[in-house]
Design an enzyme around this catalytic site. Structure first.
Site, mmCIF file in Angstrom:
data_model
loop_
_atom_site.group_PDB
_atom_site.id
_atom_site.type_symbol
_atom_site.label_atom_id
_atom_site.label_comp_id
_atom_site.label_asym_id
_atom_site.label_seq_id
_atom_site.Cartn_x
_atom_site.Cartn_y
_atom_site.Cartn_z
ATOM 1 N N GLY A 13 -26.622 72.952 -11.292
ATOM 2 C CA GLY A 13 -25.824 71.799 -10.902
ATOM 3 C C GLY A 13 -24.380 71.814 -11.358
ATOM 4 N N LEU A 86 -32.319 75.033 -2.114
ATOM 5 C CA LEU A 86 -32.944 76.261 -1.613
ATOM 6 C C LEU A 86 -33.962 76.059 -0.489
ATOM 7 C CD1 LEU A 86 -33.267 78.268 -4.952
ATOM 8 C CD2 LEU A 86 -31.545 78.484 -3.150
ATOM 9 N N ILE A 89 -33.246 72.802 5.575
ATOM 10 C CA ILE A 89 -33.020 71.404 5.965
ATOM 11 C C ILE A 89 -33.717 71.142 7.305
ATOM 12 C CG2 ILE A 89 -31.190 69.786 6.689
ATOM 13 C CD1 ILE A 89 -31.327 70.279 3.667
ATOM 14 N N HIS A 105 -21.691 78.420 0.327
ATOM 15 C CA HIS A 105 -22.355 79.718 0.244
ATOM 16 C C HIS A 105 -21.458 80.665 -0.562
ATOM 17 C CE1 HIS A 105 -25.218 82.776 1.386
ATOM 18 N NE2 HIS A 105 -24.197 83.585 1.548
HETATM 19 C C1 GRF Z 1 -23.697 78.172 -5.927
HETATM 20 O O1 GRF Z 1 -23.366 79.498 -6.168
HETATM 21 C C2 GRF Z 1 -23.655 77.895 -4.473
HETATM 22 O O2 GRF Z 1 -22.770 78.698 -3.781
HETATM 23 C C3 GRF Z 1 -25.047 78.215 -4.033
HETATM 24 O O3 GRF Z 1 -25.860 77.799 -5.108
HETATM 25 C C4 GRF Z 1 -25.141 77.887 -6.319
HETATM 26 C C5 GRF Z 1 -25.307 76.609 -7.078
HETATM 27 O O4 GRF Z 1 -24.844 76.735 -8.372
HETATM 28 N N1 GRF Z 1 -25.330 77.639 -2.750
HETATM 29 P P1 GRF Z 1 -24.793 75.500 -9.353
HETATM 30 O O5 GRF Z 1 -26.218 74.976 -9.529
HETATM 31 O O6 GRF Z 1 -23.906 74.466 -8.731
HETATM 32 O O7 GRF Z 1 -24.233 76.021 -10.632
#
Ligand code: GRF
Length: 193
Positions: A13, A86, A89, A105
């Site tokens: 997060g 993950l 949707i 992404h």
């Molecule tokens: C990020 O690298 C984002 O690009 C991907 O998931 C990761 C989330 O990281 N979709 P965090 O939990 O916000 O540190």
């Protein structure tokens, strides 16, 4: 009228934290709900510390329109931001929130996207292919993984000495800097409509 954002996240997060902090002092929007499919996710601890309501869901709840839409409408959610979420949707959510679901992404789409391309898998693939640059893509969600309209891309160099870990750090710096900016831009555009 302030826009209400729901963040969906499965992990640590750090991006959610940036978004929460960014909009805390904003007149435009605030983070009104944090949704996670993992009870142990760091993002839930962040939300609790920030006094933001949380919702822990399983797959059945995510794919149940009456359950999910009820919870989102209770919080009057205008925009959904995926920050490391993950699960796929569901279609009904995309239809309910057209061009109002944003994802980040950690690579330059359309390269290194699609099923299985998340976290270190992305950075390892970029290194393995000898790319000289990588970066971030912030985009709308459509029915196919990582193929929605691109809102913003930012690049960083991949040096010969980089490995997946050092590249992940560079990419994360871009995420933290640009994700709140891109989300705010979309909110400003939505408010004009
Ligand atoms: C990020 O690298 C984002 O690009 C991907 O998931 C990761 C989330 O990281 N979709 P965090 O939990 O916000 O540190």
């Amino acid at each position: 009228m302030q826009q209400n954002i729901a963040i969906f996240a499965s992990g640590t997060g750090t991006n959610a934290q940036r978004l929460i902090s960014h909009f805390k002092t904003s007149d435009l929007a605030s983070v009104a709900l944090v949704v996670s499919n993992k009870k142990s996710a760091g993002v839930l601890r962040i939300a609790e510390a920030e006094h933001i309501p949380t919702l822990v869901i399983n797959k059945e709840m995510l794919y149940d329109p009456s359950f999910l839409l009820l919870h989102l409408s209770r919080k009057k959610i205008d925009l959904i931001v995926l920050a490391g979420f993950l699960l796929k949707i569901p279609q009904f959510l995309i239809r309910q929130y057209p061009d109002k679901i944003i994802n980040i992404h950690p690579a330059l789409l359309p390269k290194y996207g699609g099923r299985g391309m998340y976290g270190h898998h992305v950075h390892a693939a970029v290194i393995d292919h000898g790319e000289i640059e990588s970066g971030i893509t912030i985009h709308f969600i459509n029915e196919n993984y990582d193929e929605g309209k691109i809102i913003l891309q930012k690049k960083c160099a991949v040096r010969p000495e980089d490995d997946a870990k050092s590249l992940a750090q560079k990419v994360q710096q871009l995420e933290h800097r640009w994700f709140p900016v891109a989300v705010e831009k979309i909110i400003r555009e939505n408010l004009k409509d």
